[in-house]
Design an enzyme around this catalytic site. Structure first.
Site, PDB file in Angstrom:
ATOM      1  N   LYS A  78     -12.284  -4.550  -2.300  1.00 52.09           N
ATOM      2  CA  LYS A  78     -13.116  -3.351  -2.305  1.00 52.09           C
ATOM      3  C   LYS A  78     -12.361  -2.141  -2.842  1.00 52.09           C
ATOM      4  O   LYS A  78     -12.960  -1.176  -3.321  1.00 52.09           O
ATOM      5  CB  LYS A  78     -13.606  -3.041  -0.888  1.00 52.09           C
TER       6      LYS A  78
ATOM      7  N   LYS B  86       0.817  -1.209   0.000  1.00 50.75           N
ATOM      8  CA  LYS B  86       0.000   0.000   0.000  1.00 50.75           C
ATOM      9  C   LYS B  86       0.856   1.266   0.000  1.00 50.75           C
ATOM     10  O   LYS B  86       0.465   2.290  -0.576  1.00 50.75           O
ATOM     11  CB  LYS B  86      -0.955   0.001   1.195  1.00 50.75           C
TER      12      LYS B  86
ATOM     13  N   LYS C 113      -6.635 -11.108  -5.569  1.00 54.52           N
ATOM     14  CA  LYS C 113      -7.785 -11.282  -4.688  1.00 54.52           C
ATOM     15  C   LYS C 113      -8.835 -10.219  -4.976  1.00 54.52           C
ATOM     16  O   LYS C 113      -8.506  -9.063  -5.255  1.00 54.52           O
ATOM     17  CB  LYS C 113      -7.334 -11.196  -3.223  1.00 54.52           C
TER      18      LYS C 113
END
Length: 336
Positions: A202, A113, A199
């Site tokens: 969201k 991230k 994966k």
């Protein structure tokens, strides 16, 4: 015999998708009669990345309502909002002060991230696993339902608890209980509709990559119609066919069929025949959830009462743990 305690949570950042449901929440629902369950909406975690303040409160309601709509039963489980229990933030700070920095710097999710956020990466993102550790340790959780991508964070939680117990506890009287992972094997990792090697998430910028629990039938049909497939004739489970493997697996989970049964039914099909089958399976699985969700969201007073009661139950447990920690650290505590 006292039931073992389970703790888990979901961020209120966008609508839950079918991967969240099949990889986590459905497992919680099936196992909840066997445990003393605490399920929280982890809104403090939600601001470790850029978020929209205008929608955070409503998104928090949405996740809480979806917990109930998916089958979380208040006879077995407590639902609460993380930020409503101040012990989470306080314990996170206390754990910060005993956790080596290099333990956090090795976290894979932070590295991934941080690359995306560049210079805008926050201390909160680095510190995310400490807050997660506080979430778990506050409730003396015996087991924590986690996906494969969260196993490293749970391992860190265990390391922090062991370190704290060694430094401030006694061998026969530890401060923290050491939690164990509770991982559902089948369906634990639902992959993206746009890339079968990643994966379902969201945070993916493309809504076509996922089926959200509140998607309409038309949206589901459109997303499955456009989802990525390969050009190989015949359908089968194979590691070198990630999209085929993912879609067949999803179909099997939703229809409660074994791999052998799915292969027997679908091996001679093309994508044109299989995709409508998968679409129907998804719609059939999500329709009852959506109906229940809509009922709950029309009665905000009920939802508020659930979260208020959940806060009180959570605080009654969390504050005991927090006092135990502060006593061990030597803080002055004045009782009223």
């Amino acid at each position: 015999m006292t039931k073992k305690r389970v703790l888990s949570g979901v961020q209120p950042t966008g609508n839950l998708h079918i991967g969240n449901y099949l990889g986590a929440i459905r497992n919680w629902v099936e196992l909840q009669p066997n445990y003393d369950n605490f399920f929280c909406v982890v809104d403090l975690h939600a601001i470790t990345v850029p978020h929209n303040p205008a929608t955070l409160a409503q998104d928090t309601y949405t996740i809480a309502a979806l917990y109930l709509a998916c089958g979380i039963d208040l006879n077995y489980s407590t639902i609460f909002v993380q930020s409503h229990v101040s012990a989470h933030s306080e314990l996170a700070w206390l754990l910060n002060c005993v956790t080596p920095l290099n333990w956090l710097e090795r976290m894979i999710q932070f590295k991934e991230k941080a690359i995306k956020q560049g210079e805008n990466v926050s201390v909160g993102l680095l510190d995310y696993p400490i807050l997660m550790a506080a979430d778990i340790l506050l409730y003396d959780a015996d087991q924590v339902p986690v996906g494969e991508d969260q196993k490293q964070h749970l391992e860190l939680t265990r390391d922090i608890a062991i370190r704290f117990n060694d430094k401030f506890g006694e061998e026969k009287n530890p401060i923290f209980k050491i939690p164990e992972p509770l991982i559902r094997q089948e369906g634990a990792r639902i992959m993206s509709l746009a890339d079968g090697t990643k994966k379902m998430s969201k945070s993916d910028p493309s809504p076509l990559s996922r089926i959200s629990l509140l998607d309409s039938s038309d949206d589901i049909q459109k997303k499955i119609k456009k989802c990525k497939t390969d050009t190989i004739m015949g359908l089968n489970f194979a590691n070198d066919r990630p999209e085929c493997n993912n879609l067949l697996g999803l179909y099997g989970i939703l229809t409660e069929k074994t791999k052998e049964e799915v292969i027997l039914e679908c091996s001679d099909m093309g994508w044109g025949k299989f995709k409508p089958l998968l679409t129907d399976a998804i719609i059939n699985a999500l329709t009852p959830i959506q109906t229940k969700y809509n009922e709950i969201m029309t009665d905000k007073n009920y939802l508020d009462s659930v979260l208020k009661e959940g806060k009180e139950k959570a605080e009654s447990v969390a504050n005991i743990t927090l006092k135990r920690v502060k006593d061990a650290l030597g803080y002055l505590i004045i009782t009223s």
